[in-house]
Design a protein around this motif. Structure first.
Motif, PDB file in Angstrom:
ATOM      1  N   UNK A  89       0.805  -1.225   0.000  1.00  0.00           N
ATOM      2  CA  UNK A  89       0.000   0.000   0.000  1.00  0.00           C
ATOM      3  C   UNK A  89       0.834   1.268   0.000  1.00  0.00           C
ATOM      4  N   UNK A  90       2.000   1.218   0.635  1.00  0.00           N
ATOM      5  CA  UNK A  90       2.860   2.405   0.744  1.00  0.00           C
ATOM      6  C   UNK A  90       3.699   2.547  -0.522  1.00  0.00           C
ATOM      7  N   UNK A  91       3.291   3.418  -1.401  1.00  0.00           N
ATOM      8  CA  UNK A  91       3.989   3.556  -2.685  1.00  0.00           C
ATOM      9  C   UNK A  91       5.367   4.178  -2.535  1.00  0.00           C
ATOM     10  N   UNK A  92       5.631   4.840  -1.397  1.00  0.00           N
ATOM     11  CA  UNK A  92       6.963   5.426  -1.213  1.00  0.00           C
ATOM     12  C   UNK A  92       8.023   4.343  -1.005  1.00  0.00           C
ATOM     13  N   UNK A  93       7.592   3.118  -0.725  1.00  0.00           N
ATOM     14  CA  UNK A  93       8.535   2.016  -0.519  1.00  0.00           C
ATOM     15  C   UNK A  93       8.667   1.129  -1.754  1.00  0.00           C
ATOM     16  N   UNK A  94       7.982   1.492  -2.845  1.00  0.00           N
ATOM     17  CA  UNK A  94       8.100   0.682  -4.057  1.00  0.00           C
ATOM     18  C   UNK A  94       9.515   0.772  -4.619  1.00  0.00           C
ATOM     19  N   UNK A  95       9.970  -0.310  -5.246  1.00  0.00           N
ATOM     20  CA  UNK A  95      11.300  -0.349  -5.837  1.00  0.00           C
ATOM     21  C   UNK A  95      11.194  -0.718  -7.308  1.00  0.00           C
ATOM     22  N   UNK A  96      12.118  -0.181  -8.079  1.00  0.00           N
ATOM     23  CA  UNK A  96      12.213  -0.605  -9.479  1.00  0.00           C
ATOM     24  C   UNK A  96      12.726  -2.038  -9.538  1.00  0.00           C
ATOM     25  N   UNK A  97      12.388  -2.718 -10.621  1.00  0.00           N
ATOM     26  CA  UNK A  97      12.957  -4.044 -10.858  1.00  0.00           C
ATOM     27  C   UNK A  97      14.479  -3.942 -10.923  1.00  0.00           C
ATOM     28  N   UNK A  98      15.150  -4.982 -10.425  1.00  0.00           N
ATOM     29  CA  UNK A  98      16.607  -5.009 -10.428  1.00  0.00           C
ATOM     30  C   UNK A  98      17.097  -6.150 -11.307  1.00  0.00           C
ATOM     31  N   UNK A  99      18.166  -5.884 -12.024  1.00  0.00           N
ATOM     32  CA  UNK A  99      18.813  -6.884 -12.868  1.00  0.00           C
ATOM     33  C   UNK A  99      20.311  -6.719 -12.629  1.00  0.00           C
ATOM     34  N   UNK A 100      20.804  -7.395 -11.606  1.00  0.00           N
ATOM     35  CA  UNK A 100      22.152  -7.149 -11.086  1.00  0.00           C
ATOM     36  C   UNK A 100      23.070  -8.295 -11.481  1.00  0.00           C
ATOM     37  N   UNK A 101      24.148  -7.941 -12.156  1.00  0.00           N
ATOM     38  CA  UNK A 101      25.124  -8.941 -12.583  1.00  0.00           C
ATOM     39  C   UNK A 101      26.233  -9.037 -11.552  1.00  0.00           C
ATOM     40  N   UNK A 102      26.526 -10.266 -11.127  1.00  0.00           N
ATOM     41  CA  UNK A 102      27.607 -10.530 -10.197  1.00  0.00           C
ATOM     42  C   UNK A 102      28.484 -11.639 -10.759  1.00  0.00           C
ATOM     43  N   UNK A 103      29.801 -11.443 -10.642  1.00  0.00           N
ATOM     44  CA  UNK A 103      30.725 -12.515 -10.971  1.00  0.00           C
ATOM     45  C   UNK A 103      30.854 -13.464  -9.794  1.00  0.00           C
ATOM     46  N   UNK A 104      31.934 -14.203  -9.758  1.00  0.00           N
ATOM     47  CA  UNK A 104      32.156 -15.144  -8.663  1.00  0.00           C
ATOM     48  C   UNK A 104      33.550 -14.907  -8.070  1.00  0.00           C
ATOM     49  N   UNK A 105      33.667 -15.095  -6.747  1.00  0.00           N
ATOM     50  CA  UNK A 105      32.651 -15.537  -5.805  1.00  0.00           C
ATOM     51  C   UNK A 105      31.797 -14.358  -5.326  1.00  0.00           C
ATOM     52  N   UNK A 106      30.506 -14.620  -5.152  1.00  0.00           N
ATOM     53  CA  UNK A 106      29.591 -13.570  -4.741  1.00  0.00           C
ATOM     54  C   UNK A 106      28.349 -14.208  -4.155  1.00  0.00           C
ATOM     55  N   UNK A 107      27.490 -13.364  -3.557  1.00  0.00           N
ATOM     56  CA  UNK A 107      26.222 -13.864  -3.041  1.00  0.00           C
ATOM     57  C   UNK A 107      25.144 -12.815  -3.271  1.00  0.00           C
ATOM     58  N   UNK A 108      23.961 -13.277  -3.648  1.00  0.00           N
ATOM     59  CA  UNK A 108      22.750 -12.462  -3.662  1.00  0.00           C
ATOM     60  C   UNK A 108      21.865 -12.956  -2.525  1.00  0.00           C
ATOM     61  N   UNK A 109      21.450 -12.035  -1.657  1.00  0.00           N
ATOM     62  CA  UNK A 109      20.578 -12.368  -0.531  1.00  0.00           C
ATOM     63  C   UNK A 109      19.190 -11.864  -0.887  1.00  0.00           C
ATOM     64  N   UNK A 110      18.283 -12.792  -1.107  1.00  0.00           N
ATOM     65  CA  UNK A 110      16.976 -12.482  -1.693  1.00  0.00           C
ATOM     66  C   UNK A 110      15.911 -12.584  -0.606  1.00  0.00           C
ATOM     67  N   UNK A 111      15.208 -11.480  -0.311  1.00  0.00           N
ATOM     68  CA  UNK A 111      14.237 -11.483   0.784  1.00  0.00           C
ATOM     69  C   UNK A 111      12.877 -12.002   0.344  1.00  0.00           C
ATOM     70  N   UNK A 112      12.084 -12.510   1.270  1.00  0.00           N
ATOM     71  CA  UNK A 112      10.696 -12.822   0.933  1.00  0.00           C
ATOM     72  C   UNK A 112       9.862 -11.537   0.940  1.00  0.00           C
ATOM     73  N   UNK A 113       8.844 -11.438   0.103  1.00  0.00           N
ATOM     74  CA  UNK A 113       8.400 -12.355  -0.939  1.00  0.00           C
ATOM     75  C   UNK A 113       8.786 -11.846  -2.329  1.00  0.00           C
ATOM     76  N   UNK A 114      10.023 -11.363  -2.483  1.00  0.00           N
ATOM     77  CA  UNK A 114      10.457 -10.835  -3.769  1.00  0.00           C
ATOM     78  C   UNK A 114      10.389 -11.908  -4.849  1.00  0.00           C
ATOM     79  N   UNK A 115       9.942 -11.506  -6.031  1.00  0.00           N
ATOM     80  CA  UNK A 115       9.977 -12.386  -7.192  1.00  0.00           C
ATOM     81  C   UNK A 115      11.420 -12.423  -7.685  1.00  0.00           C
ATOM     82  N   UNK A 116      11.945 -13.611  -7.936  1.00  0.00           N
ATOM     83  CA  UNK A 116      13.359 -13.683  -8.300  1.00  0.00           C
ATOM     84  C   UNK A 116      13.645 -14.856  -9.210  1.00  0.00           C
ATOM     85  N   UNK A 117      14.678 -14.692 -10.000  1.00  0.00           N
ATOM     86  CA  UNK A 117      15.263 -15.766 -10.785  1.00  0.00           C
ATOM     87  C   UNK A 117      16.671 -15.324 -11.156  1.00  0.00           C
TER      88      UNK A 117
END
Length: 309
Positions: free
Chosen positions: A243-271
């Motif tokens: 409901x709070x539109x001030x907390x909306x975020x743009x879609x992210x498409x983040x490229x990471x090499x290795x070694x690295x980690x992406x920490x993905x929170x619930x309930x974000x849509x991810x692949x």
């Protein structure tokens, strides 16, 4: 933990048969946390003189990741832990020896090593990455993460860690080598669990992932930690609108090499999509262990040692 993996998977994806839970996560009205992306070598350059200089420490709600670009002769202290320690060794990792009060256990093959509670340290014979998993509540480690501020307060959408039952048998260092796991197209990766963690060694992928065959999905109440150990990945993240539109975020498409980690929170849509022309490999980490994966017969390869609640 009341979890759900929400997506429509392709028919040939083993996850298409996962059970779903009808209820939402712990607090469906809470703000959604931001995804985090960490390049381990930006935190700890691989050419550091000491093991400490070559060690990157980051955390999620329930687990601390300690990534060391180890060198021959390093001695990695784990302190005295209240819970188990898990050690991830990949094809690029060195030979190690785990030292506890009960003695020394040499480990020569890639896979998962589980160390019982208490004091321990690891000696290194060779060069390469060593990744340790430690419960986030451990006093000796909880304030050492580079991103500790992101967890100054618990994330209300993430289910807390309640350890699963004790392993069968006497306390011991347990090694689960990947070489003993045959390929099985009906099983999703190579999954092991401890009392606090679940580790899924996904198969190496040669070349980029087909952009027409991604698998965007969500989790109700647990974080996913996707560790790139080879190649590079683009992590596609979409934060649902509340409901709070001030907390909306743009879609992210983040490229990471290795070694690295992406920490993905619930309930974000991810692949995540591999995009290196060579070999790409992810290891997914969850804490606590996933119930839905655990309910699939044959998926958790050390289930005989680590019973479900």
């Amino acid at each position: 933990m009341n979890e759900r993996d929400n997506t429509v998977y392709a028919k040939d994806d083993p996850r298409s048969s996962l059970a779903t839970a009808p209820a939402p996560g712990p607090d469906g009205s809470a703000a959604i946390a931001a995804a985090q992306y960490v390049d381990f070598r930006q935190l700890a350059p691989a050419d550091g003189t000491t093991a400490e200089e070559r060690t990157a420490i980051v955390r999620a709600q329930n687990v601390i990741l300690v990534h060391t670009e180890a060198r021959t002769g390093d001695d990695l202290g784990n302190g005295t832990l209240d819970g188990e320690l898990a050690v991830i060794l990949t094809d690029d990792s060195p030979v190690i020896s785990v030292h506890t009060a009960a003695g020394t256990t040499p480990v020569n093959d890639p896979g998962l090593v589980v160390v019982p509670p208490g004091a321990s340290h690891i000696s290194v014979q060779g060069d390469g990455p060593v990744l340790r998993l430690i419960e986030a509540a451990e006093p000796e480690w909880r304030d050492r993460a580079a991103n500790a501020e992101a967890y100054a307060e618990d994330h209300p959408r993430v289910a807390p860690l309640h350890r699963w039952p004790e392993p069968v048998g006497e306390p011991a260092v347990r090694h689960y080598p990947l070489a003993k796991v045959p390929d099985d197209p009906d099983r999703f990766g190579r999954i092991f669990r401890t009392r606090a963690f679940m580790v899924n060694f996904l198969p190496p992928q040669h070349g980029p992932r087909d952009p027409r065959k991604l698998s965007p999905h969500t989790h109700d109440d647990f974080e996913q930690l996707s560790v790139a150990v080879r190649g590079s990945y683009v992590h596609h993240i979409r934060t649902p609108w509340l409901n709070d539109s001030t907390a909306w975020r743009d879609d992210e498409h983040v490229r990471l090499g290795s070694p690295s980690v992406a920490i993905i929170p619930p309930p974000a849509v991810h692949t995540s999509a591999a995009d290196d022309p060579g070999v790409n490999q992810l290891i997914d980490i969850f804490s606590p262990p996933r119930v839905d994966f655990s309910q699939k017969p044959g998926w958790v390869l050390n289930a005989d040692d680590y019973p479900m609640p």
